[in-house]
Design a protein around this motif. Structure first.
Motif, PDB file in Angstrom:
ATOM      1  N   GLU A 152       7.950   8.396  -5.518  1.00 48.67           N
ATOM      2  CA  GLU A 152       7.005   9.308  -6.166  1.00 48.67           C
ATOM      3  C   GLU A 152       5.709   8.603  -6.548  1.00 48.67           C
ATOM      4  O   GLU A 152       4.751   9.254  -7.004  1.00 48.67           O
ATOM      5  CB  GLU A 152       7.637   9.925  -7.426  1.00 48.67           C
ATOM      6  CG  GLU A 152       8.699  10.978  -7.140  1.00 48.67           C
ATOM      7  CD  GLU A 152       9.973  10.369  -6.592  1.00 48.67           C
ATOM      8  OE1 GLU A 152      10.307   9.218  -6.988  1.00 48.67           O
ATOM      9  OE2 GLU A 152      10.623  11.017  -5.759  1.00 48.67           O
ATOM     10  N   GLY A 153       5.664   7.290  -6.393  1.00 48.80           N
ATOM     11  CA  GLY A 153       4.479   6.551  -6.793  1.00 48.80           C
ATOM     12  C   GLY A 153       4.292   6.520  -8.294  1.00 48.80           C
ATOM     13  O   GLY A 153       3.164   6.402  -8.785  1.00 48.80           O
ATOM     14  N   THR A 154       5.405   6.577  -9.025  1.00 43.68           N
ATOM     15  CA  THR A 154       5.343   6.566 -10.489  1.00 43.68           C
ATOM     16  C   THR A 154       5.884   5.263 -11.086  1.00 43.68           C
ATOM     17  O   THR A 154       5.892   5.108 -12.307  1.00 43.68           O
ATOM     18  CB  THR A 154       6.141   7.745 -11.073  1.00 43.68           C
ATOM     19  OG1 THR A 154       7.507   7.667 -10.622  1.00 43.68           O
ATOM     20  CG2 THR A 154       5.528   9.072 -10.638  1.00 43.68           C
ATOM     21  N   LYS A 155       6.343   4.360 -10.229  1.00 44.00           N
ATOM     22  CA  LYS A 155       6.877   3.078 -10.677  1.00 44.00           C
ATOM     23  C   LYS A 155       6.474   1.996  -9.692  1.00 44.00           C
ATOM     24  O   LYS A 155       6.245   2.266  -8.504  1.00 44.00           O
ATOM     25  CB  LYS A 155       8.413   3.103 -10.762  1.00 44.00           C
ATOM     26  CG  LYS A 155       9.005   4.167 -11.644  1.00 44.00           C
ATOM     27  CD  LYS A 155      10.529   4.153 -11.575  1.00 44.00           C
ATOM     28  CE  LYS A 155      11.119   5.323 -12.347  1.00 44.00           C
ATOM     29  NZ  LYS A 155      12.599   5.349 -12.255  1.00 44.00           N
ATOM     30  N   VAL A 156       6.413   0.763 -10.175  1.00 45.26           N
ATOM     31  CA  VAL A 156       6.215  -0.403  -9.310  1.00 45.26           C
ATOM     32  C   VAL A 156       7.177  -1.495  -9.752  1.00 45.26           C
ATOM     33  O   VAL A 156       7.315  -1.769 -10.951  1.00 45.26           O
ATOM     34  CB  VAL A 156       4.774  -0.957  -9.383  1.00 45.26           C
ATOM     35  CG1 VAL A 156       4.630  -2.164  -8.458  1.00 45.26           C
ATOM     36  CG2 VAL A 156       3.758   0.107  -9.009  1.00 45.26           C
ATOM     37  N   ALA A 181       0.833  -1.203   0.000  1.00 39.01           N
ATOM     38  CA  ALA A 181       0.000   0.000   0.000  1.00 39.01           C
ATOM     39  C   ALA A 181       0.867   1.252   0.000  1.00 39.01           C
ATOM     40  O   ALA A 181       1.937   1.288   0.611  1.00 39.01           O
ATOM     41  CB  ALA A 181      -0.911   0.009   1.219  1.00 39.01           C
ATOM     42  N   PHE A 182       0.401   2.279  -0.684  1.00 39.89           N
ATOM     43  CA  PHE A 182       1.012   3.606  -0.672  1.00 39.89           C
ATOM     44  C   PHE A 182      -0.089   4.567  -0.227  1.00 39.89           C
ATOM     45  O   PHE A 182      -0.717   5.257  -1.044  1.00 39.89           O
ATOM     46  CB  PHE A 182       1.505   3.953  -2.068  1.00 39.89           C
ATOM     47  CG  PHE A 182       2.620   4.965  -2.106  1.00 39.89           C
ATOM     48  CD1 PHE A 182       2.761   5.927  -1.111  1.00 39.89           C
ATOM     49  CD2 PHE A 182       3.527   4.970  -3.149  1.00 39.89           C
ATOM     50  CE1 PHE A 182       3.778   6.856  -1.151  1.00 39.89           C
ATOM     51  CE2 PHE A 182       4.551   5.901  -3.205  1.00 39.89           C
ATOM     52  CZ  PHE A 182       4.686   6.843  -2.209  1.00 39.89           C
ATOM     53  N   PRO A 232       5.851   4.602   3.289  1.00 39.96           N
ATOM     54  CA  PRO A 232       5.759   6.025   3.627  1.00 39.96           C
ATOM     55  C   PRO A 232       6.390   6.859   2.502  1.00 39.96           C
ATOM     56  O   PRO A 232       7.039   6.329   1.603  1.00 39.96           O
ATOM     57  CB  PRO A 232       6.616   6.111   4.893  1.00 39.96           C
ATOM     58  CG  PRO A 232       7.685   5.071   4.660  1.00 39.96           C
ATOM     59  CD  PRO A 232       7.012   3.946   3.886  1.00 39.96           C
ATOM     60  N   VAL A 233       6.181   8.153   2.557  1.00 40.27           N
ATOM     61  CA  VAL A 233       6.883   9.068   1.680  1.00 40.27           C
ATOM     62  C   VAL A 233       8.039   9.652   2.486  1.00 40.27           C
ATOM     63  O   VAL A 233       7.846  10.130   3.600  1.00 40.27           O
ATOM     64  CB  VAL A 233       5.960  10.193   1.176  1.00 40.27           C
ATOM     65  CG1 VAL A 233       6.749  11.213   0.359  1.00 40.27           C
ATOM     66  CG2 VAL A 233       4.841   9.611   0.331  1.00 40.27           C
ATOM     67  N   TYR A 234       9.247   9.594   1.945  1.00 41.25           N
ATOM     68  CA  TYR A 234      10.395  10.088   2.676  1.00 41.25           C
ATOM     69  C   TYR A 234      10.916  11.370   2.036  1.00 41.25           C
ATOM     70  O   TYR A 234      10.681  11.670   0.861  1.00 41.25           O
ATOM     71  CB  TYR A 234      11.509   9.042   2.739  1.00 41.25           C
ATOM     72  CG  TYR A 234      12.003   8.559   1.385  1.00 41.25           C
ATOM     73  CD1 TYR A 234      12.854   9.332   0.605  1.00 41.25           C
ATOM     74  CD2 TYR A 234      11.608   7.315   0.903  1.00 41.25           C
ATOM     75  CE1 TYR A 234      13.296   8.891  -0.627  1.00 41.25           C
ATOM     76  CE2 TYR A 234      12.057   6.858  -0.326  1.00 41.25           C
ATOM     77  CZ  TYR A 234      12.902   7.650  -1.084  1.00 41.25           C
ATOM     78  OH  TYR A 234      13.338   7.211  -2.305  1.00 41.25           O
ATOM     79  N   SER A 247      -0.472   7.483   1.138  1.00 45.44           N
ATOM     80  CA  SER A 247      -0.490   8.914   0.816  1.00 45.44           C
ATOM     81  C   SER A 247      -0.926   9.160  -0.619  1.00 45.44           C
ATOM     82  O   SER A 247      -1.385  10.263  -0.962  1.00 45.44           O
ATOM     83  CB  SER A 247       0.881   9.533   1.058  1.00 45.44           C
ATOM     84  OG  SER A 247       1.832   9.003   0.156  1.00 45.44           O
ATOM     85  N   LYS A 248      -0.772   8.147  -1.468  1.00 44.98           N
ATOM     86  CA  LYS A 248      -1.184   8.263  -2.873  1.00 44.98           C
ATOM     87  C   LYS A 248      -2.526   7.568  -3.134  1.00 44.98           C
ATOM     88  O   LYS A 248      -3.012   7.563  -4.276  1.00 44.98           O
ATOM     89  CB  LYS A 248      -0.133   7.629  -3.780  1.00 44.98           C
ATOM     90  CG  LYS A 248       1.254   8.241  -3.663  1.00 44.98           C
ATOM     91  CD  LYS A 248       1.333   9.578  -4.353  1.00 44.98           C
ATOM     92  CE  LYS A 248       2.757  10.091  -4.393  1.00 44.98           C
ATOM     93  NZ  LYS A 248       2.879  11.396  -5.077  1.00 44.98           N
ATOM     94  N   ASP A 249      -3.096   6.956  -2.107  1.00 48.34           N
ATOM     95  CA  ASP A 249      -4.338   6.191  -2.255  1.00 48.34           C
ATOM     96  C   ASP A 249      -4.196   5.079  -3.299  1.00 48.34           C
ATOM     97  O   ASP A 249      -5.132   4.742  -4.021  1.00 48.34           O
ATOM     98  CB  ASP A 249      -5.520   7.096  -2.622  1.00 48.34           C
ATOM     99  CG  ASP A 249      -6.047   7.872  -1.417  1.00 48.34           C
ATOM    100  OD1 ASP A 249      -5.837   7.403  -0.278  1.00 48.34           O
ATOM    101  OD2 ASP A 249      -6.658   8.930  -1.618  1.00 48.34           O
ATOM    102  N   LEU A 250      -2.990   4.494  -3.353  1.00 46.13           N
ATOM    103  CA  LEU A 250      -2.714   3.415  -4.291  1.00 46.13           C
ATOM    104  C   LEU A 250      -2.227   2.178  -3.552  1.00 46.13           C
ATOM    105  O   LEU A 250      -1.697   2.260  -2.439  1.00 46.13           O
ATOM    106  CB  LEU A 250      -1.631   3.833  -5.302  1.00 46.13           C
ATOM    107  CG  LEU A 250      -1.984   4.863  -6.370  1.00 46.13           C
ATOM    108  CD1 LEU A 250      -0.732   5.223  -7.179  1.00 46.13           C
ATOM    109  CD2 LEU A 250      -3.075   4.334  -7.299  1.00 46.13           C
ATOM    110  N   ALA A 251      -2.399   1.049  -4.175  1.00 46.91           N
ATOM    111  CA  ALA A 251      -1.786  -0.196  -3.715  1.00 46.91           C
ATOM    112  C   ALA A 251      -1.443  -1.012  -4.945  1.00 46.91           C
ATOM    113  O   ALA A 251      -2.068  -0.893  -6.000  1.00 46.91           O
ATOM    114  CB  ALA A 251      -2.722  -0.970  -2.793  1.00 46.91           C
ATOM    115  N   ALA A 252      -0.414  -1.842  -4.806  1.00 47.35           N
ATOM    116  CA  ALA A 252      -0.017  -2.750  -5.875  1.00 47.35           C
ATOM    117  C   ALA A 252      -0.116  -4.174  -5.352  1.00 47.35           C
ATOM    118  O   ALA A 252       0.409  -4.485  -4.279  1.00 47.35           O
ATOM    119  CB  ALA A 252       1.403  -2.445  -6.351  1.00 47.35           C
TER     120      ALA A 252
END
Length: 479
Positions: free
Chosen positions: A311-315, A262-263, A475-477, A265-270
């Motif tokens: 950045e939540g731009t890659k997985v 889960a991410f 988390p976002v660092y 802060s971005k409301d995303l999960a992979a």
């Protein structure tokens, strides 16, 4: 490690892993919720006899070998959750609490016997959440092993209070279909509860508590003010049209997910869901929604785990070819099977898509007596670049740069020689995570390793400090 039978695999004769010269006073074993733990008669891990190969920019600063009663071949060390100066390390037979205030001299605070595999860990405040994935006679820590065909068998999640890390207190438990192979902690937006996204799989018609098709996850809500009352609030079907049907050449059919990252802060999960890679919208925590689904039937056999960049731009998705028990880092297997798949996320929100860019696999061939494949890892918190440390079982620990998604490159590594050079036995690094300036590795047989990465490309990460760290809850660092 995928196992669809709901039973622990037996292991053969023992041979040791390397132990560096650290003395250790015996740890006090905790036995919640009652005494009378199981007897441990399995063959113990012998004295180590392996060699270390490593890059010049990484130092091996400490090793704590497994201690009784977890020093047996089938007491696998598994995942790690961190809080302040404490590391909680899962085990198929319970969990171990380590003091890591001095990374060069970690010590065991206590050990909790609570068999059931895999012992997947996460922590929030004073609550520790532990997965049970093998059917037990009840939900206590003194339960007995049973069969998945037993209608009274129990699998699911356990909750412990670790406000005193030396005395974990069993709080509650809740059953989930097909048990809990792994779970992911997702905080609610109000800060009043946590959600556990439980991943499990391996249904069979003869398993009353694990019925096919099982194209779902289980969502548990735990009120922080009342952890004794966890509630199963949803079990969303992720693949209403069916997941990957699988193929005879080793591609896994999708009957659930193996792991979700889960991410928040971005409301995303992979999600790594056996035969499928999945991107979720988790803006509604109780109703995650699949927004993109990808497959790679040419090179991926079993989608195992996922890691976002900062950045939540890659997985990065991992492929656990061979179930973690096979030698797949050899020349015969090649560089693209049993590897990582690196995907860019294009678009945004509900229009987000996963776009494949490249594979990454460790560049050193391993022996045919070494189980080796991509496994659990985490980002190294470096601003302006994408770096990851990752466990590869007996392939050791690899640090790589994927700033350019199309050209990932290893920058550091740590690798032991074969646990048993004469036959393949399960061993090696299960999880390798960067936390507060050091790399911590949970070895299946090797215990806890601590590494110091010294590289100008990653040194800024040493300044990043977390109070709490669950690698599957990113988390976002900033640094």
């Amino acid at each position: 490690m995928p196992q669809s039978t709901g039973r622990r695999r037996a292991l053969g004769a023992a041979i040791g892993a390397l132990v560096l010269g650290l003395s250790l006073a015996p740890a006090t074993a905790a036995t919640p919720p009652s005494d009378g733990p199981e007897q441990y008669s399995a063959q113990q891990v012998a004295a180590p006899n392996s060699e270390i190969d490593k890059s010049e920019n990484i130092d091996h600063v400490a090793n704590l070998p497994k201690q009784a009663p977890f020093n047996t071949l089938d007491a696998y060390g598994t995942d790690i959750a961190f809080k302040q100066n404490i590391a909680y390390v899962g085990n198929y037979d319970g969990f171990v609490v380590y003091d890591i205030a001095n990374p060069k001299k970690p010590r065991i605070i206590t050990q909790v016997q609570c068999p059931g595999g895999q012992g997947d860990m996460s922590i929030s405040g004073n609550l520790l959440f532990v997965s049970t994935d093998y059917p037990r006679s009840n939900n206590t820590c003194t339960s007995e092993e049973t069969d998945a065909a037993d209608p009274n068998g129990w699998e699911g999640m356990k909750v412990f209070d670790v406000s005193d890390p030396a005395k974990p207190r069993y709080v509650s438990a809740i059953a989930t279909d097909c048990g809990s192979h792994t779970h992911t902690l997702v905080p609610d937006k109000a800060g009043e509860a946590v959600y556990l996204y439980v991943s499990s799989y391996g249904p069979k018609a003869e398993f009353p508590n694990c019925q096919p098709p099982h194209d779902k996850i289980s969502i548990i809500k735990v009120p922080l003010a009342n952890p004794a009352a966890p509630e199963l609030i949803n079990a969303p079907v992720l693949f209403p049209d069916g997941g990957n049907p699988g193929a005879p050449d080793g591609v896994s059919a999708t009957t659930g997910c193996h792991d979700i990252t889960a991410f928040p802060s971005k409301d995303l999960a992979a999600g790594a869901c056996m035969g499928d890679g999945v991107l979720f919208d988790i803006s509604d925590r109780e109703n995650p929604r699949v927004i993109n689904q990808v497959r790679d039937d040419e090179n991926f056999a079993f989608w195992h785990s996922a890691t976002f960049n900062n950045e939540g731009t890659k997985v990065i998705f991992t492929d656990e070819l061979g179930g973690g028990g096979a030698a797949t880092c050899n020349e015969a297997t090649g560089p693209t099977r049993g590897a990582n798949g690196i995907y860019d996320i294009t678009g945004s929100g509900a229009d987000s898509k996963l776009a494949f860019k490249s594979y990454y696999k460790i560049p050193r061939h391993q022996a045919d007596t070494e189980n080796c494949v991509a496994h659990n890892g985490s980002l190294i918190p470096v601003a302006g670049g994408d770096f990851m440390v990752q466990a590869w079982y007996q392939g050791g620990i690899s640090v790589f740069d994927f700033t350019d998604s199309t050209k990932p490159q290893e920058i550091a590594y740590f690798d032991r020689s074969a646990f048993n050079p004469n036959e393949l036995q399960l061993a090696g690094s299960w999880s390798a995570y960067y936390y507060n300036g050091h790399i911590y590795s949970s070895g299946i047989q090797e215990g806890l390793d601590v590494l110091d990465l010294r590289d100008k490309r990653t040194d800024s990460a040493k300044k990043v400090r977390y109070e709490e760290f669950n690698p599957q809850t990113q988390p976002v660092y900033q640094n």
